[in-house]
Design a protein around this motif. Structure first.
Motif, PDB file in Angstrom:
ATOM      1  N   PRO A 255     -40.837 -59.425 107.601  1.00  0.00           N
ATOM      2  CA  PRO A 255     -40.276 -60.103 108.780  1.00  0.00           C
ATOM      3  C   PRO A 255     -40.133 -59.197 109.994  1.00  0.00           C
ATOM      4  O   PRO A 255     -40.089 -59.686 111.124  1.00  0.00           O
TER       5      PRO A 255
ATOM      6  N   ARG B 118     -25.985 -68.363 105.350  1.00  0.00           N
ATOM      7  CA  ARG B 118     -27.163 -67.653 105.838  1.00  0.00           C
ATOM      8  C   ARG B 118     -26.722 -66.430 106.639  1.00  0.00           C
ATOM      9  O   ARG B 118     -25.747 -66.480 107.379  1.00  0.00           O
TER      10      ARG B 118
ATOM     11  N   GLU C 215     -32.987 -62.905 108.387  1.00  0.00           N
ATOM     12  CA  GLU C 215     -33.643 -63.601 107.286  1.00  0.00           C
ATOM     13  C   GLU C 215     -33.920 -62.660 106.115  1.00  0.00           C
ATOM     14  O   GLU C 215     -33.926 -63.072 104.953  1.00  0.00           O
ATOM     15  N   ARG C 216     -34.142 -61.382 106.425  1.00  0.00           N
ATOM     16  CA  ARG C 216     -34.435 -60.410 105.364  1.00  0.00           C
ATOM     17  C   ARG C 216     -33.336 -60.375 104.313  1.00  0.00           C
ATOM     18  O   ARG C 216     -33.604 -60.291 103.112  1.00  0.00           O
TER      19      ARG C 216
ATOM     20  N   ASP D 299     -31.266 -62.714 103.491  1.00  0.00           N
ATOM     21  CA  ASP D 299     -31.355 -63.917 102.667  1.00  0.00           C
ATOM     22  C   ASP D 299     -32.433 -63.752 101.600  1.00  0.00           C
ATOM     23  O   ASP D 299     -32.250 -64.137 100.439  1.00  0.00           O
ATOM     24  N   ARG D 300     -33.559 -63.179 101.980  1.00  0.00           N
ATOM     25  CA  ARG D 300     -34.649 -62.967 101.021  1.00  0.00           C
ATOM     26  C   ARG D 300     -34.252 -61.966  99.946  1.00  0.00           C
ATOM     27  O   ARG D 300     -34.674 -62.074  98.787  1.00  0.00           O
TER      28      ARG D 300
ATOM     29  N   ARG E   2     -31.496 -72.183 111.051  1.00  0.00           N
ATOM     30  CA  ARG E   2     -32.660 -71.328 111.272  1.00  0.00           C
ATOM     31  C   ARG E   2     -32.825 -71.006 112.757  1.00  0.00           C
ATOM     32  O   ARG E   2     -33.192 -69.883 113.120  1.00  0.00           O
TER      33      ARG E   2
ATOM     34  N   GLN F  64     -30.269 -68.390 113.564  1.00  0.00           N
ATOM     35  CA  GLN F  64     -30.675 -67.123 112.959  1.00  0.00           C
ATOM     36  C   GLN F  64     -31.768 -66.447 113.777  1.00  0.00           C
ATOM     37  O   GLN F  64     -31.721 -65.234 114.018  1.00  0.00           O
ATOM     38  N   THR F  65     -32.730 -67.226 114.225  1.00  0.00           N
ATOM     39  CA  THR F  65     -33.824 -66.682 115.033  1.00  0.00           C
ATOM     40  C   THR F  65     -33.313 -66.102 116.340  1.00  0.00           C
ATOM     41  O   THR F  65     -33.734 -65.014 116.769  1.00  0.00           O
TER      42      THR F  65
ATOM     43  N   GLU G  83     -31.524 -62.809 115.606  1.00  0.00           N
ATOM     44  CA  GLU G  83     -32.485 -61.766 115.261  1.00  0.00           C
ATOM     45  C   GLU G  83     -33.169 -61.218 116.506  1.00  0.00           C
ATOM     46  O   GLU G  83     -33.387 -60.012 116.626  1.00  0.00           O
TER      47      GLU G  83
END
Length: 673
Positions: free
Chosen positions: A434, A570, A574-575, A577-578, A635, A638-639, A642
């Motif tokens: 990401p 969340r 995103e990392r 979360d992964r 999302r 989150q974007t 980030e």
């Protein structure tokens, strides 16, 4: 790590060889395709294909070394060392060296590296970042390029995120290097200089990323302070002394580093500079007056009237009404009185302490009544870290604990600058893609995704959205009970300490036996996480606490469906979360993951303060609605967050670059002055 394989009866003078099982062939694609892709195509695919082409030759050398004695293996390692120090190309030595390490790993650990691990090791050796999924054996993968690059005798630094992982890796993989004639050292906090020098003189040195950086700064301070000049010229002739005594530095020149959990170091920690500061001390009663007064004033101020706070930009400013309020609030006088501009700054810091920093989210209060910062990405306590510019003192005043006076900075460097000082750099993690372009732009490194040894069987279920946090936790408890009935263990990830406490209370009320792991309980971190895959286990952990610890499934768990991971919120990246999702379905095991969200989740502040307040109030009103229709908002938020953090990291990089250039122009040390 790789799966253990049964051993055959040993021949005379030969250690137990291991049968070639558990490796899944073809995961890197056919040789012909790799031969083409290694020459054409995008850079990251070329790197993986180039690495894959070395696998057949590595396996050939592995077969050649499989039946030699330990003494012959050591002699072969010394031969490779001689060739490397004789300026032989390390790339040409790669198949032979990797084959030798593979056999050493089989004899010492009883496991055989997979093809994907050999390919990952080659990617790291060529000076790149390798994304290797959780549970695929990054410690074994790193040992391959570590050995190869240690042959030249200039030292290899293998960095991890905490002391526990550094010691664990050094002790677990260290015997492999020892069998090949390599020496291994490990750094710890509060080591004496003599012990540090010895650790750095080893062929391979394990330690935390921060410890390597702090040693670099301490060495700069020694040289800057003229410590080397203070040593008498006759020192080398004294009994037990040597020429090294003339050099006070503990580190050798920065040759090659392999960064484990590279996303944590290069991304999460990029905005936190490494700072060596003078010792702190408790504030005198008259010194803490300004902090206590500012805290009292901040408590009376009204948001929107006396100050504005943009949560998206993390920017807080006093309004004209707020400035007027400060002027007429009887500021403290005396020898520690400050000018009006400094008084206004003190009040702004106090407001930030109340509106930006929340107890059990950004910090906890230790048993010694000290403010301990919680690392955002992992949920771990950072007792040696302090906020700058009076923020730490403002939080101490807010919580009514003893105030420590801010210390002066003696030296500082960011992770971004420190790791670019190495002549060669590589790294690995389970979640790097990401941030692919940022890693390329800042560190000049390509990131390559390496496939898993076995195809993953993990099932990621759609997010479940609830109107309120209370309803969300009730749903998490209900889902946990469902999993326990079916014989599956559950790992629940929370974002904050406060959330872990609330969820723990809900589970207890529901009669669910569980373990809690957060910043307040870190002593048994590795043990608690390692048991999370046992039948009937329910583990609540903040973010990625226990990261780097293997979760093995207990008897019957795989047949029941494997580990089920539940995320209760969340993360801003995103990392992370992964990383949580990656705990399920390791090494081809079955598993599943799902996130439970609510309209009260703090992440939605990324949409703006007004929009967040509107959604939160809408959720509290409840009603029979399709709450899952709001899932895309998470999302989007989150974007946006980030992107903001990415800009902040680039701003820091550019600011640090200009600062260093300015200091160099005037002949100053960019790290000390």
């Amino acid at each position: 790590m790789s799966t253990a394989a049964p051993s055959l009866p040993p021949a005379e003078g030969v250690a137990h060889p291991v049968r070639k099982i558990e490796n899944v062939p073809g995961r890197l694609g056919p040789w012909a395709r790799n031969a083409v892709r290694a020459r054409v195509g995008v850079p990251w695919r070329r790197r993986l294909s180039r690495a894959a082409l070395h696998i057949p030759r590595t396996r050939h050398w592995e077969d050649q070394f499989l039946n030699i004695t330990d003494d012959e293996m050591l002699a072969k390692s010394m031969e490779l060392r001689g060739r490397a120090r004789g300026k032989a190309d390390l790339d040409a030595l790669l198949p032979e060296a990797f084959g030798l390490v593979s056999v050493a790993i089989q004899r010492v650990l009883g496991i055989r590296p997979f093809d994907v691990q050999l390919a990952g090791g080659a990617v790291i050796h060529f000076g790149g970042l390798c994304e290797l999924a959780t549970g695929e054996g990054k410690t074994v993968t790193a040992s391959l390029p570590t050995y190869l690059n240690a042959l030249v005798g200039k030292g290899v630094h293998v960095t991890t995120v905490n002391d526990y992982l550094a010691q664990r890796d050094a002790e677990w993989i260290g015997p492999v290097y020892t069998k090949l004639g390599m020496s291994v050292g490990c750094l710890f906090q509060k080591m004496e200089d003599a012990a540090r020098i010895e650790a750095y003189r080893k062929d391979v040195t394990y330690g935390t990323a921060a410890e390597f950086g702090f040693d670099f700064l301490r060495d700069r301070l020694k040289v800057r302070g003229g410590q080397s000049l203070a040593t008498p010229f006759w020192t080398p002739w004294l009994p037990g002394a040597g020429a090294a005594k003339l050099d006070p530095r503990v580190q050798r020149p920065l040759h090659y580093a392999i960064v484990d959990e590279a996303d944590s170091i290069f991304i999460d920690e990029a905005k936190t500079p490494l700072i060596i500061a003078n010792p702190t001390r408790l504030a005198e009663p008259d010194e803490r007056l300004i902090y206590d007064w500012a805290d009292r004033v901040a408590r009376t101020m009204v948001r929107g009237e006396h100050f504005t706070f943009d949560a998206k930009k993390e920017k807080l400013e006093l309004t004209d009404a707020g400035r007027k309020e400060v002027r007429y609030s009887d500021p403290p006088t005396g020898k520690h009185a400050k000018a009006m501009d400094k008084i206004l700054e003190s009040v702004e810091r106090a407001l930030q302490a109340h509106y930006r920093f929340i107890r059990d989210q950004q910090y906890i209060i230790s048993g010694e009544k000290k403010i301990v910062i919680i690392e955002e990405g992992t949920g771990r306590p950072m007792p040696d870290r302090h906020w700058r510019d009076g923020l730490h003192q403002a939080v101490e005043a807010k919580e009514g604990v003893p105030i420590n006076m801010p210390s002066e900075h003696a030296a500082q460097i960011t992770f971004q600058n420190f790791y670019r000082l190495y002549a060669k750099l590589g790294g690995m993690s389970g979640t790097l893609m990401p941030n692919f372009w940022e890693l390329r732009k800042v560190y000049r490194l390509w990131t390559t995704h390496v496939p898993t040894n076995r195809p993953p069987k993990r099932v990621v279920l759609p997010d479940q959205v609830l109107p309120t946090e209370d309803a969300k936790f009730d749903a998490v408890v209900a889902r946990t009970r469902e999993m326990l009935v079916s014989g599956r263990p559950v790992l629940i990830g929370t974002r904050t300490v406060d959330a872990s406490k609330k969820l723990s209370a809900k589970l207890t009320a529901g009669g669910v036996t569980h373990q809690v792991l957060n910043a307040e309980q870190t002593e048994r971190e590795a043990d608690v996480v390692s048991q999370a895959g046992q039948p009937g286990a329910v583990t609540v952990a903040t973010n990625m606490a226990g990261r780097g610890t293997d979760i093995k499934l207990g008897p019957g768990v795989a047949e029941a469906g494997g580990l089920h991971v539940i995320g209760t919120e969340r993360h801003e990246a995103e990392r992370v979360d992964r990383q949580l999702i990656g705990r399920a379905g390791r090494q081809g095991d079955p598993g599943s993951a799902q996130f439970f969200l609510s309209l009260e989740d703090q992440l939605l502040e990324g949409l703006g303060t007004a929009r967040y307040a509107e959604l939160r109030e809408f959720g509290r009103r409840g009603g029979d609605r399709n709450w899952n229709a709001y899932a895309p908002l998470f999302r989007i938020a989150q974007t946006k967050i980030e992107r903001r953090h990415y800009r902040q990291r680039l701003d820091l990089k550019n600011h640090d670059k200009h600062r260093q250039e300015m200091l160099k122009d005037i002949g100053a040390d960019p790290y000390v002055d």
